[in-house]
Scaffold this active site. Sequence first.
Site, PDB file in Angstrom:
ATOM      1  N   ASP A 211       0.841  -1.186   0.000  1.00  0.00           N
ATOM      2  CA  ASP A 211       0.000   0.000   0.000  1.00  0.00           C
ATOM      3  C   ASP A 211       0.885   1.249   0.000  1.00  0.00           C
ATOM      4  O   ASP A 211       1.865   1.318   0.739  1.00  0.00           O
ATOM      5  CB  ASP A 211      -0.849  -0.046   1.285  1.00  0.00           C
TER       6      ASP A 211
ATOM      7  N   GLU B 102       1.343  -0.355  -5.088  1.00  0.00           N
ATOM      8  CA  GLU B 102       0.552   0.794  -5.502  1.00  0.00           C
ATOM      9  C   GLU B 102       1.488   1.999  -5.495  1.00  0.00           C
ATOM     10  O   GLU B 102       1.942   2.427  -4.443  1.00  0.00           O
ATOM     11  CB  GLU B 102      -0.577   1.001  -4.489  1.00  0.00           C
TER      12      GLU B 102
HETATM   13  C1  GLC Z   1      -4.402   3.014  -0.361  1.00  0.00           C
HETATM   14  C2  GLC Z   1      -5.628   2.133  -0.398  1.00  0.00           C
HETATM   15  C3  GLC Z   1      -6.812   2.921   0.071  1.00  0.00           C
HETATM   16  C4  GLC Z   1      -6.543   3.429   1.482  1.00  0.00           C
HETATM   17  C5  GLC Z   1      -5.230   4.194   1.541  1.00  0.00           C
HETATM   18  C6  GLC Z   1      -4.812   4.468   2.948  1.00  0.00           C
HETATM   19  O1  GLC Z   1      -4.466   4.047  -1.266  1.00  0.00           O
HETATM   20  O2  GLC Z   1      -5.807   1.620  -1.685  1.00  0.00           O
HETATM   21  O3  GLC Z   1      -7.984   2.159   0.060  1.00  0.00           O
HETATM   22  O4  GLC Z   1      -7.587   4.262   1.909  1.00  0.00           O
HETATM   23  O5  GLC Z   1      -4.180   3.489   0.926  1.00  0.00           O
HETATM   24  O6  GLC Z   1      -4.277   3.302   3.519  1.00  0.00           O
END
Ligand code: GLC
Length: 551
Positions: free
Chosen positions: A200, A242
Amino acid sequence: MNDRWYSEAVVYCLDIDTYADSNGDGVGDIQGLIGRLDYLARLGVTCLWLHPIHPSPNRDDGYDATDFYNIDPRFGTLGDFAELLHQAANRGIRVIIDLVVNHTSNEHPWFVSARSSPDSPYRDWYVWSDQEPADRFQGMVFPGEQHETWSYDRTAKSWYYHRFYRFQPDLNFSNPAVRAEIKKIISFWLQLGVSGFRIDAAPFIIELTEPGNPNSPKDFEFLTDLRQHVQWRRGDAVLLAEANVEPDQLVAYFGDRGGSGNRLHMLFDFMLNGRLMLALARHDPEPVIDALRDTPALPYGASWATFLRNHDEIDLSRLTAEQRNQVFEKFGPDEEMRIYDRGIRRRFAPMLGNDRRRIELAYALQFSLRGTPVLRYGEEIGMGEDLSLPGRESIRTPMQWSYKQNAGFSTADPEQLVRPVIDSGEFGYETVNVTAQRGDPGSLLSWFERMIRTLREAPEVGKGTCTHIDVVLPPGVLAHRADGSTGTMVFLHNLGPDDATVDLGSLYEEADLPIDVLTDRRYRPVGKLDELQVAGYGYRWIRLCRGDAVS
Ligand code: GLC
């Protein structure tokens, strides 16, 4: 040999809490998911990505953990989780989990201790500033819902940094103890048997935050270090991250040592996602062609993960304002469908007017482009969204299994459900559910099964090269090819409404009895490739030839 398994995988992502409830308490759980593994195996997915599984106050759907070494008790126990890994492996399905370590919940014992006293052993695990930082109102990820990135904590008598919501204090990655702890968390889950992690918020993990500096330095070497650690512990584990950053920065996330990737194995292709949306909105393949052209060359072993839908909003922030507006007009015309000034909080089927041809076209295109496809639960049956739910919850409603009450998701009272099921309209569970579709060879679900199995017979898509075929084509039609040691696939996708005829005669020399392997309808056989029909919103996946490896 099955190294680089991830380049040939079909990934399916789900929230345990909305998937299947085995004990009737209204919340999905691990036993419920175990009961659905045969369904997933039949669909053809080879890897599950589970959204956060840890104990959490759930103020951000689990992306706010209070214990990285445990399972949310609503889902079951660590024992249940180990059983899930075993049962999934029996069916040839790997499991990766979300690694959400940029921040913790503010209820995590580390933060509770850290704020309680400057002498806490955990004080320096978070990012503090005694003065109000000048960049307090910069860098928010959730505009409209988040007003600052530094908040004052009265107990600590200090300001703490939070890239996301204020209840998600950032961990301090300048602190070696934090880095060591992250490695320990990784080791723990690898030891239990996961095949890797979806990391993440990767760009923020490597941020060495300096109060007052909105462009704090980044330490990419931490990713190199993580990769090495992961690979020493488990040779075939994967890091899928991500990192929604500018294209020219992406290569640094993959890393490159002598031509081989040495940081993250895979990145979600956010750029392609935005361009696909634009292409579908305009009925014009040009944005996809641009995306293919602009894709940086990847080091050996690195792969993209493609997606149309994930658990968040469809993020259009990498498009120009004009392009974004075009997509908004087509797919999110009402204000309530939009979020954070940049995204759409809808599922795919409703965005495409529930038009079966266009849904198939969009997914056939995604799955045929370079990289590993990621599919969000419920998309395979064409689920809809519930815009009456706040924020991103609109697309996080329970899986629709059957005609039974609560869509067969749970036997609890409807008021007890973790989130309401969609129970009316054209996307209500009495119309859209697995039971209705599984026995129907013409259903969307059956189509997904066929499409996924066809893809799995074409490993050149994940492992080979992907190139736009640059010949004169009727408007709306995209032609591209995938080449690898297993042979060559050619793809035609017609993003426009009008039937077209395509001349790919220039490929004739390379062809070895070309055949259609997936089409939207029955076409005249491929023949000499110089007069290929493709219907409006139609598609043809053609195997041009087989390579040495499979002949
Ligand atoms: C990432 C996740 C999202 C979450 C954020 C904070 O972007 O995909 O769903 O709210 O991280 O952890």
